[in-house]
Design a protein around this motif. Structure first.
Motif, PDB file in Angstrom:
ATOM      1  N   MET A   1       0.295  -1.370   0.324  1.00  0.00           N
ATOM      2  CA  MET A   1       0.168  -0.052   0.158  1.00  0.00           C
ATOM      3  C   MET A   1       1.038   1.800  -0.038  1.00  0.00           C
ATOM      4  N   THR A   2       0.507   2.317  -0.898  1.00  0.00           N
ATOM      5  CA  THR A   2       1.564   3.624  -0.375  1.00  0.00           C
ATOM      6  C   THR A   2       1.266   4.293  -0.056  1.00  0.00           C
ATOM      7  N   THR A   3       1.884   5.226   0.372  1.00  0.00           N
ATOM      8  CA  THR A   3       1.332   6.598   1.427  1.00  0.00           C
ATOM      9  C   THR A   3       0.190   7.088   1.431  1.00  0.00           C
ATOM     10  N   GLU A   4       0.373   7.234  -0.421  1.00  0.00           N
ATOM     11  CA  GLU A   4      -1.217   7.668  -0.763  1.00  0.00           C
ATOM     12  C   GLU A   4      -2.889   7.091  -0.224  1.00  0.00           C
ATOM     13  N   GLN A   5      -2.752   6.219  -0.554  1.00  0.00           N
ATOM     14  CA  GLN A   5      -3.357   5.123   0.033  1.00  0.00           C
ATOM     15  C   GLN A   5      -3.077   4.409   2.055  1.00  0.00           C
ATOM     16  N   GLN A   6      -2.340   4.938   2.442  1.00  0.00           N
ATOM     17  CA  GLN A   6      -2.986   4.872   3.643  1.00  0.00           C
ATOM     18  C   GLN A   6      -4.240   5.627   4.759  1.00  0.00           C
ATOM     19  N   ALA A   7      -4.301   5.234   5.640  1.00  0.00           N
ATOM     20  CA  ALA A   7      -5.866   5.684   5.652  1.00  0.00           C
ATOM     21  C   ALA A   7      -4.658   6.014   7.145  1.00  0.00           C
ATOM     22  N   PRO A   8      -5.560   7.612   7.470  1.00  0.00           N
ATOM     23  CA  PRO A   8      -4.678   8.395   9.133  1.00  0.00           C
ATOM     24  C   PRO A   8      -5.392   7.137  10.071  1.00  0.00           C
ATOM     25  N   ALA A   9      -4.282   6.247  10.915  1.00  0.00           N
ATOM     26  CA  ALA A   9      -4.717   5.880  11.975  1.00  0.00           C
ATOM     27  C   ALA A   9      -6.237   6.527  12.940  1.00  0.00           C
ATOM     28  N   PRO A  10      -6.498   5.954  13.677  1.00  0.00           N
ATOM     29  CA  PRO A  10      -7.441   7.025  14.387  1.00  0.00           C
ATOM     30  C   PRO A  10      -6.794   7.433  15.788  1.00  0.00           C
ATOM     31  N   VAL A  86       1.106  11.982  12.852  1.00  0.00           N
ATOM     32  CA  VAL A  86       3.060  11.252  12.394  1.00  0.00           C
ATOM     33  C   VAL A  86       2.535  11.753  11.202  1.00  0.00           C
ATOM     34  N   ALA A  87       4.157  11.719  10.910  1.00  0.00           N
ATOM     35  CA  ALA A  87       4.110  11.561   8.917  1.00  0.00           C
ATOM     36  C   ALA A  87       3.953  10.679   9.367  1.00  0.00           C
ATOM     37  N   PRO A  88       3.799  10.104   7.271  1.00  0.00           N
ATOM     38  CA  PRO A  88       3.794   8.383   7.611  1.00  0.00           C
ATOM     39  C   PRO A  88       5.644   8.361   6.931  1.00  0.00           C
ATOM     40  N   LYS A  89       5.585   6.922   7.461  1.00  0.00           N
ATOM     41  CA  LYS A  89       7.055   6.349   7.250  1.00  0.00           C
ATOM     42  C   LYS A  89       7.977   6.753   5.520  1.00  0.00           C
ATOM     43  N   ILE A  90       8.717   6.857   5.810  1.00  0.00           N
ATOM     44  CA  ILE A  90       9.904   7.071   4.685  1.00  0.00           C
ATOM     45  C   ILE A  90       9.194   6.302   2.992  1.00  0.00           C
ATOM     46  N   THR A  91       9.137   5.762   1.619  1.00  0.00           N
ATOM     47  CA  THR A  91       8.880   4.948   0.834  1.00  0.00           C
ATOM     48  C   THR A  91      10.404   3.572   0.840  1.00  0.00           C
ATOM     49  N   ARG A  92      10.291   3.347   0.337  1.00  0.00           N
ATOM     50  CA  ARG A  92      11.141   2.832  -0.426  1.00  0.00           C
ATOM     51  C   ARG A  92      12.476   2.564  -1.144  1.00  0.00           C
ATOM     52  N   GLU A  93      11.014   4.053  -2.703  1.00  0.00           N
ATOM     53  CA  GLU A  93      12.222   4.573  -2.667  1.00  0.00           C
ATOM     54  C   GLU A  93      12.505   5.926  -2.279  1.00  0.00           C
ATOM     55  N   GLN A  94      12.158   6.785  -1.656  1.00  0.00           N
ATOM     56  CA  GLN A  94      12.624   7.087  -1.168  1.00  0.00           C
ATOM     57  C   GLN A  94      14.204   6.676   0.340  1.00  0.00           C
ATOM     58  N   PHE A  95      13.643   5.369   0.517  1.00  0.00           N
ATOM     59  CA  PHE A  95      15.023   4.891   0.975  1.00  0.00           C
ATOM     60  C   PHE A  95      16.072   4.801   0.499  1.00  0.00           C
ATOM     61  N   GLU A  96      15.856   4.323  -0.760  1.00  0.00           N
ATOM     62  CA  GLU A  96      16.869   4.563  -2.158  1.00  0.00           C
ATOM     63  C   GLU A  96      17.937   5.210  -2.062  1.00  0.00           C
ATOM     64  N   ALA A 225      21.928   0.187   6.087  1.00  0.00           N
ATOM     65  CA  ALA A 225      20.947  -0.041   4.821  1.00  0.00           C
ATOM     66  C   ALA A 225      20.714  -1.143   4.250  1.00  0.00           C
ATOM     67  N   GLU A 226      21.258  -2.527   4.367  1.00  0.00           N
ATOM     68  CA  GLU A 226      20.658  -3.661   4.187  1.00  0.00           C
ATOM     69  C   GLU A 226      20.447  -4.308   5.780  1.00  0.00           C
ATOM     70  N   ARG A 227      20.599  -3.962   6.273  1.00  0.00           N
ATOM     71  CA  ARG A 227      19.408  -4.153   7.876  1.00  0.00           C
ATOM     72  C   ARG A 227      18.365  -2.980   7.676  1.00  0.00           C
ATOM     73  N   PHE A 228      18.071  -2.172   7.565  1.00  0.00           N
ATOM     74  CA  PHE A 228      17.006  -1.512   7.143  1.00  0.00           C
ATOM     75  C   PHE A 228      15.709  -2.106   5.739  1.00  0.00           C
ATOM     76  N   ARG A 229      16.332  -2.412   4.878  1.00  0.00           N
ATOM     77  CA  ARG A 229      15.643  -3.056   4.379  1.00  0.00           C
ATOM     78  C   ARG A 229      14.662  -3.583   4.982  1.00  0.00           C
ATOM     79  N   THR A 230      15.457  -4.818   5.717  1.00  0.00           N
ATOM     80  CA  THR A 230      14.311  -5.551   5.762  1.00  0.00           C
ATOM     81  C   THR A 230      12.729  -5.163   6.623  1.00  0.00           C
ATOM     82  N   ALA A 231      12.928  -3.709   6.872  1.00  0.00           N
ATOM     83  CA  ALA A 231      11.239  -3.105   6.639  1.00  0.00           C
ATOM     84  C   ALA A 231      10.471  -3.113   6.295  1.00  0.00           C
ATOM     85  N   PHE A 232      11.206  -3.718   4.601  1.00  0.00           N
ATOM     86  CA  PHE A 232      10.421  -3.306   3.209  1.00  0.00           C
ATOM     87  C   PHE A 232       9.918  -4.913   3.034  1.00  0.00           C
ATOM     88  N   ASP A 233      10.630  -5.557   3.818  1.00  0.00           N
ATOM     89  CA  ASP A 233      10.332  -7.096   2.971  1.00  0.00           C
ATOM     90  C   ASP A 233       9.186  -7.581   3.490  1.00  0.00           C
TER      91      ASP A 233
END
Length: 233
Positions: A1-10, A86-96, A225-233
Motif C-alpha cells: 500500500m502506498t503512502t497516499e493509500q494509507q488511511a489515517p490512524a485513529p 505522525v508523518a508516514p514512514k519513508i517509502t522504499r524509493e525514498q529510502f533508496e 542500509a541492508e539492515r533497514f531494508r528488511t523493513a520493506f520485505d
C-alpha cells in the motif's frame, strides 16, 4: 500500500498504565520521539496537545515546542484545522534515494574528518561512541531506542563537523537521516552492529587515515542500509 493509500490512524490515547513523571523541554521531545519510534503512535496517528499535557503533567508550551522540533525533523506534520499527526514512514524509493545521498556525502565527511579533526573533537567523538552501548539501551527502558537514534545522529554530525565542510554537514542535517531510518525498525541488531561499525570509523579517524575512514564509513552506510531494508520485505 502506498503512502497516499494509507488511511489515517485513529486518534490515540497516549497512556501506559502508569503515573507519568513531569518531563519538560527536551524530555518531552524524547518522550514523543520514543513513542513514535516504537510505533506506540503510528503513522497518521493524531497527537492531541492537551491530552499529552495532562498525561505528562506539564503545560502545553513544552508540548508545542517538542512538536515544532519534530515537525522540523519531518516526524510529524501539521495540517490546517486538524493539528498534528505522525508523518508516514519513508517509502522504499525514498529510502533508496536517501542511501544514495549518504554514500555520496558521508564517506567524504569521514575522509575530511581524518584529515582535519582536532584532538578535542576526536575525544568528543569517542565519548559519544562510548555512550552508545547495549546496556545504555537496556537501562533506558522505553526511551532506549530513541536515545540511541539521537546519539547516532550526534555522532554522524560530529564527524561531519570535524571535516570542516559546512556544505556537507548542512546537507546531511537536512536529510534527518537517523529519525527516518530508525522509524523503520527497532531490531536489536540494528543498534548492536552499528556500535562496532562506529568504532572502526573512529579508529580510522584517530589514526588520521583518510582512506580507511572513508572505507569504514561506506561499509557502515551500506551495512546499515541492508539492515533497514528488511523493513520493506
Amino acid at each position: 500500500m502506498t503512502t497516499e493509500q494509507q488511511a489515517p490512524a485513529p486518534e490515540i490515547a497516549v497512556t501506559r498504565g502508569r503515573k507519568a513523571q513531569p518531563p519538560i523541554g527536551g524530555e518531552v521531545y524524547e518522550e514523543l520521539l520514543s513513542r513514535i519510534l516504537a510505533s506506540q503512535i503510528g503513522p497518521g496517528g493524531r497527537i492531541t496537545i492537551d491530552a499529552i499535557a495532562r498525561e505528562l503533567g506539564v503545560s502545553q508550551t513544552p508540548i508545542r515546542e517538542a512538536l515544532h522540533r519534530l515537525e522540523a525533523d519531518g516526524v510529524v506534520v501539521r495540517t490546517h484545522m486538524a493539528g498534528y499527526r505522525v508523518a508516514p514512514k519513508i517509502t522504499r524509493e525514498q529510502f533508496e534515494n536517501l542511501v544514495e545521498v549518504r554514500l555520496l556525502l558521508e564517506p567524504a565527511a569521514a575522509r575530511r574528518a581524518a584529515e582535519r579533526v582536532t584532538d578535542d573533537e576526536l575525544a568528543a567523538l569517542r565519548s559519544v561512541a562510548d555512550s552508545m552501548t547495549p546496556s545504555m539501551i537496556a537501562t533506558s527502558g522505553e526511551r532506549g531506542y530513541a536515545l540511541f537514534s539521537q546519539r547516532d545522529a550526534l555522532l554522524h554530525d560530529a564527524i561531519a563537523e570535524g571535516g570542516r565542510n559546512s556544505f556537507i554537514r548542512d546537507s546531511l542535517a537536512r536529510l534527518h537521516t537517523h529519525v527516518h531510518l530508525f522509524r523503520l525498525a527497532d531490531h536489536a541488531n540494528i543498534t548492536e552492529r552499528a556500535i562496532g561499525e562506529h568504532a572502526e570509523i573512529i579508529a580510522a579517524i584517530g589514526r588520521r587515515d583518510p582512506d580507511a575512514a572513508a572505507y569504514a564509513m561506506r561499509h557502515h552506510v551500506e551495512a546499515s542500509a541492508e539492515r533497514f531494508r528488511t523493513a520493506f520485505d
